[in-house]
Design a protein around this motif. Structure first.
Motif, PDB file in Angstrom:
ATOM      1  N   GLU A 197      -9.139  13.826   0.950  1.00 24.08           N
ATOM      2  CA  GLU A 197      -8.075  13.559  -0.022  1.00 24.08           C
ATOM      3  C   GLU A 197      -8.553  12.754  -1.226  1.00 24.08           C
ATOM      4  O   GLU A 197      -7.808  12.607  -2.208  1.00 24.08           O
ATOM      5  N   THR A 198      -9.811  12.283  -1.176  1.00 23.42           N
ATOM      6  CA  THR A 198     -10.373  11.610  -2.352  1.00 23.42           C
ATOM      7  C   THR A 198     -10.499  12.573  -3.545  1.00 23.42           C
ATOM      8  O   THR A 198     -10.542  12.145  -4.699  1.00 23.42           O
ATOM      9  N   ILE A 199     -10.557  13.902  -3.252  1.00 19.60           N
ATOM     10  CA  ILE A 199     -10.591  14.902  -4.344  1.00 19.60           C
ATOM     11  C   ILE A 199      -9.150  15.184  -4.761  1.00 19.60           C
ATOM     12  O   ILE A 199      -8.370  15.722  -3.986  1.00 19.60           O
ATOM     13  N   ILE A 200      -8.820  14.809  -6.008  1.00 21.85           N
ATOM     14  CA  ILE A 200      -7.417  14.960  -6.416  1.00 21.85           C
ATOM     15  C   ILE A 200      -7.175  16.210  -7.259  1.00 21.85           C
ATOM     16  O   ILE A 200      -6.043  16.597  -7.474  1.00 21.85           O
ATOM     17  N   ASP A 201      -8.261  16.830  -7.746  1.00 22.37           N
ATOM     18  CA  ASP A 201      -8.063  18.078  -8.494  1.00 22.37           C
ATOM     19  C   ASP A 201      -9.371  18.859  -8.548  1.00 22.37           C
ATOM     20  O   ASP A 201     -10.454  18.267  -8.569  1.00 22.37           O
ATOM     21  N   VAL A 202      -9.231  20.177  -8.559  1.00 21.81           N
ATOM     22  CA  VAL A 202     -10.383  21.068  -8.755  1.00 21.81           C
ATOM     23  C   VAL A 202     -10.003  21.980  -9.910  1.00 21.81           C
ATOM     24  O   VAL A 202      -8.897  22.524  -9.934  1.00 21.81           O
ATOM     25  N   ARG A 203     -10.885  22.122 -10.908  1.00 19.53           N
ATOM     26  CA  ARG A 203     -10.506  22.970 -12.048  1.00 19.53           C
ATOM     27  C   ARG A 203     -11.731  23.540 -12.739  1.00 19.53           C
ATOM     28  O   ARG A 203     -12.873  23.158 -12.432  1.00 19.53           O
TER      29      ARG A 203
ATOM     30  N   ASP B  61     -15.917   4.609  -8.840  1.00 17.62           N
ATOM     31  CA  ASP B  61     -17.066   4.120  -8.058  1.00 17.62           C
ATOM     32  C   ASP B  61     -17.600   5.207  -7.152  1.00 17.62           C
ATOM     33  O   ASP B  61     -18.802   5.444  -7.062  1.00 17.62           O
ATOM     34  N   LEU B  62     -16.671   5.896  -6.480  1.00 20.16           N
ATOM     35  CA  LEU B  62     -17.104   6.947  -5.559  1.00 20.16           C
ATOM     36  C   LEU B  62     -17.759   8.098  -6.330  1.00 20.16           C
ATOM     37  O   LEU B  62     -18.734   8.689  -5.867  1.00 20.16           O
ATOM     38  N   ALA B  63     -17.239   8.397  -7.518  1.00 23.39           N
ATOM     39  CA  ALA B  63     -17.825   9.491  -8.313  1.00 23.39           C
ATOM     40  C   ALA B  63     -19.282   9.151  -8.645  1.00 23.39           C
ATOM     41  O   ALA B  63     -20.188   9.991  -8.482  1.00 23.39           O
ATOM     42  N   LYS B  64     -19.511   7.914  -9.050  1.00 19.55           N
ATOM     43  CA  LYS B  64     -20.858   7.474  -9.392  1.00 19.55           C
ATOM     44  C   LYS B  64     -21.775   7.519  -8.160  1.00 19.55           C
ATOM     45  O   LYS B  64     -22.913   8.012  -8.215  1.00 19.55           O
ATOM     46  N   GLN B  65     -21.212   7.018  -7.063  1.00 17.95           N
ATOM     47  CA  GLN B  65     -21.950   6.991  -5.805  1.00 17.95           C
ATOM     48  C   GLN B  65     -22.278   8.417  -5.337  1.00 17.95           C
ATOM     49  O   GLN B  65     -23.356   8.674  -4.809  1.00 17.95           O
ATOM     50  N   THR B  66     -21.347   9.346  -5.558  1.00 13.37           N
ATOM     51  CA  THR B  66     -21.558  10.731  -5.116  1.00 13.37           C
ATOM     52  C   THR B  66     -22.719  11.368  -5.884  1.00 13.37           C
ATOM     53  O   THR B  66     -23.558  12.072  -5.302  1.00 13.37           O
ATOM     54  N   VAL B  67     -22.784  11.109  -7.189  1.00 12.28           N
ATOM     55  CA  VAL B  67     -23.898  11.645  -7.984  1.00 12.28           C
ATOM     56  C   VAL B  67     -25.221  11.107  -7.439  1.00 12.28           C
ATOM     57  O   VAL B  67     -26.191  11.857  -7.260  1.00 12.28           O
ATOM     58  N   ALA B  68     -25.248   9.803  -7.105  1.00  7.38           N
ATOM     59  CA  ALA B  68     -26.469   9.188  -6.576  1.00  7.38           C
ATOM     60  C   ALA B  68     -26.812   9.750  -5.203  1.00  7.38           C
ATOM     61  O   ALA B  68     -27.982  10.028  -4.903  1.00  7.38           O
TER      62      ALA B  68
ATOM     63  N   GLU C  19     -20.622  16.157   3.593  1.00  3.85           N
ATOM     64  CA  GLU C  19     -21.273  15.073   4.336  1.00  3.85           C
ATOM     65  C   GLU C  19     -21.023  13.716   3.647  1.00  3.85           C
ATOM     66  O   GLU C  19     -20.666  12.737   4.289  1.00  3.85           O
ATOM     67  N   ILE C  20     -21.181  13.705   2.326  1.00  9.19           N
ATOM     68  CA  ILE C  20     -21.017  12.442   1.575  1.00  9.19           C
ATOM     69  C   ILE C  20     -19.582  11.925   1.691  1.00  9.19           C
ATOM     70  O   ILE C  20     -19.343  10.750   1.974  1.00  9.19           O
ATOM     71  N   PHE C  21     -18.612  12.820   1.520  1.00  4.87           N
ATOM     72  CA  PHE C  21     -17.206  12.378   1.582  1.00  4.87           C
ATOM     73  C   PHE C  21     -16.813  12.007   3.009  1.00  4.87           C
ATOM     74  O   PHE C  21     -15.991  11.125   3.215  1.00  4.87           O
ATOM     75  N   THR C  22     -17.404  12.707   3.997  1.00  2.00           N
ATOM     76  CA  THR C  22     -17.108  12.356   5.392  1.00  2.00           C
ATOM     77  C   THR C  22     -17.639  10.965   5.692  1.00  2.00           C
ATOM     78  O   THR C  22     -16.931  10.124   6.260  1.00  2.00           O
ATOM     79  N   GLU C  23     -18.868  10.700   5.265  1.00  2.14           N
ATOM     80  CA  GLU C  23     -19.447   9.357   5.481  1.00  2.14           C
ATOM     81  C   GLU C  23     -18.614   8.300   4.771  1.00  2.14           C
ATOM     82  O   GLU C  23     -18.333   7.241   5.319  1.00  2.14           O
ATOM     83  N   HIS C  24     -18.208   8.616   3.545  1.00  2.00           N
ATOM     84  CA  HIS C  24     -17.400   7.665   2.773  1.00  2.00           C
ATOM     85  C   HIS C  24     -16.071   7.403   3.494  1.00  2.00           C
ATOM     86  O   HIS C  24     -15.640   6.261   3.633  1.00  2.00           O
ATOM     87  N   GLY C  25     -15.458   8.505   3.961  1.00  2.00           N
ATOM     88  CA  GLY C  25     -14.175   8.393   4.658  1.00  2.00           C
ATOM     89  C   GLY C  25     -14.313   7.530   5.898  1.00  2.00           C
ATOM     90  O   GLY C  25     -13.486   6.651   6.162  1.00  2.00           O
ATOM     91  N   ALA C  26     -15.408   7.745   6.667  1.00  2.00           N
ATOM     92  CA  ALA C  26     -15.628   6.988   7.900  1.00  2.00           C
ATOM     93  C   ALA C  26     -15.826   5.512   7.568  1.00  2.00           C
ATOM     94  O   ALA C  26     -15.219   4.629   8.184  1.00  2.00           O
ATOM     95  N   ALA C  27     -16.649   5.230   6.531  1.00  2.00           N
ATOM     96  CA  ALA C  27     -16.910   3.840   6.143  1.00  2.00           C
ATOM     97  C   ALA C  27     -15.607   3.176   5.704  1.00  2.00           C
ATOM     98  O   ALA C  27     -15.318   2.029   6.053  1.00  2.00           O
ATOM     99  N   HIS C  28     -14.808   3.947   4.983  1.00  2.00           N
ATOM    100  CA  HIS C  28     -13.556   3.447   4.441  1.00  2.00           C
ATOM    101  C   HIS C  28     -12.579   3.096   5.559  1.00  2.00           C
ATOM    102  O   HIS C  28     -11.964   2.048   5.555  1.00  2.00           O
ATOM    103  N   SER C  29     -12.492   4.045   6.560  1.00  2.00           N
ATOM    104  CA  SER C  29     -11.518   3.788   7.623  1.00  2.00           C
ATOM    105  C   SER C  29     -11.992   2.647   8.522  1.00  2.00           C
ATOM    106  O   SER C  29     -11.200   1.880   9.036  1.00  2.00           O
TER     107      SER C  29
END
Ligand SMILES: Cc1ncc(COP(=O)(O)O)c(C=O)c1O
Length: 415
Positions: free
Chosen positions: A330-336, A350-357, A396-406
């Protein structure tokens, strides 16, 4: 020089305009860049929308070899074979009548702005009541030279260099009533990107572009569409305005036009072109034999290899997979986007920057624009398997982020 020496020398010697990622690329092949140690990176950015045919494409390499042996530069004082050949192809594909060649996007855009002011002057001399004002859009990006930066929305690009070129007003993006309210016979041109690039891959609505066309028609102002990022097949058509069935009076092309050899172009109708006479505008390098030969080779290759259809197919697949990803994160709020000009907007800068890295660590190149928007501008030769690689990495990145977040949220809850 070794990487660290290059980095130190750049820090000492260059203006500090760029925040480079710490990688030294020395080669490329197909959709991959290769670093100094031979590692391959999947390139979903293609040099910010430039390398449409990827790297080391035989059509480009052979053309450069042949043309550089024949002729690299003559100036615009003499004829060479390339401009007419390329202009023929561009006018047929864009629906416009005449071309001026420049060296870059921003220069092409300067040419378009000058054309608009000069054309309004011609119309005034013929008795029309038309002013000199430009209407540009919020979140627009048109380049870094003075005219371009003056019509670019973000204050951080304009303010350090003030006063910028006067006579520009910004209209709220896709807001038809704001456009109507700000339009008058003071306006000489309405300036848009059919799909804003740096502004976050945001397409204009049909209604907004149609209204801009109708308003411009009502006074004889020009509709100018900047296709520097969206044009030349990136969205699956030669120009993004063709998705709307609307023809502008002027358009600009650059980025993939000569596949990495600098080249820009302004195209306009016969009616607008009548304002230009010899000596009014020009360039030393623009439209040189080398760049034009590569431009011809790019267009011919896109057609021979059916790449517009391919961009549509693989682009639709990419967009479908991004939508699948958005359902799971749900961190992705739009696709276009359209074709291979795509974006996934996140709910966190922050997450967008982290995702690029994180993608870079996995040797996949993407970038982030407008703080929260992950942007994908891959070469047109991208295949579904590459899309799957990118989606798996993002998952994988968003799953890890989600897990860390929860875990954090859980920790806070229990604490
Ligand atoms: C829509 C648009 N216009 C103009 C430009 C400026 O092009 P250049 O960087 O070649 O000057 C860009 C570059 O990102 C762009 O995306």
């Amino acid at each position: 020089m070794k990487f660290e020496e290059i980095r130190a020398a750049e820090e000492r010697l260059l203006l500090s305009t760029y925040e480079r990622s710490p990688i030294l690329f020395t080669g490329g092949e197909d959709v991959h860049l290769i670093d100094e140690s031979g590692e391959r990176y999947l390139d979903l950015l293609s040099g910010i929308g430039v390398n449409a045919l990827g790297y080391n494409h035989p059509a480009i390499v052979d053309t450069i070899a042949r043309q550089s042996r024949a002729l690299i530069h003559t100036s615009n004082l003499y004829y060479h074979e390339g401009q007419a050949e390329l202009a023929m192809r561009l006018t047929e594909r864009t629906g416009l009548d005449r071309v001026f060649f420049a060296n870059s996007g921003t220069e092409a855009w300067e040419g378009a702005l000058k054309l608009a002011r000069a054309y309004a002057g011609l119309r005034r001399s013929e008795g029309a009541s038309i002013g000199t004002k430009f209407l540009a859009l919020e979140q627009s990006f048109h380049g870094r030279t003075f005219g371009s930066v003056s019509t670019t929305f973000k204050a951080k690009y304009r303010e350090p260099f003030g006063p910028v070129v006067p006579g520009v007003e910004f209209v709220r993006f896709n807001d038809v009533s704001d456009l109507r309210a700000k339009f008058s016979n003071e306006v000489c041109a309405i300036l848009v990107e059919a799909i804003q690039g740096e502004g976050g891959v945001r397409p204009l609505t049909q209604e907004f572009l149609a209204e801009a066309r109708a308003l411009a028609n009502s006074t004889g102002a020009l509709l100018i569409v900047d296709e520097i990022q969206a044009g030349m097949g990136r969205t699956g058509k030669w120009c993004a305005y063709q998705h709307y069935g609307i023809l502008p009076d002027v358009t600009t092309l650059a980025k993939p036009l000569a596949g990495g050899i600098p080249l820009g172009a302004v195209l306009c109708t016969e009616e607008v072109a009548r304002v230009i006479h010899a000596g009014m505008h020009g360039t030393t390098f623009g439209g040189g034999p080398l760049a034009c030969a590569v431009g011809v080779a790019i267009i011919d290759t896109i057609e021979k290899d059916g790449l517009l259809a391919h961009v549509n197919q693989v682009g639709n697949y990419f967009q479908e997979r991004l939508r699948w990803l958005a359902k799971h994160h749900e961190t992705i709020i739009d696709v276009r986007g359209k074709g291979l000009m795509l974006a996934a907007e996140l709910d966190s800068a922050d997450l967008a920057k982290q995702t690029v890295a994180e993608m870079l660590k996995r040797r996949i190149l993407i970038n982030c624009t407008s703080d929260t928007v992950l942007r994908f501008l891959p070469p047109y030769i991208l295949e579904r398997a590459h899309v799957d690689t990118a989606i798996d990495a993002l998952d994988e990145i968003f799953t890890e982020h989600g897990a860390a977040h929860s875990t954090q949220a859980g920790g806070r809850h229990h604490g």
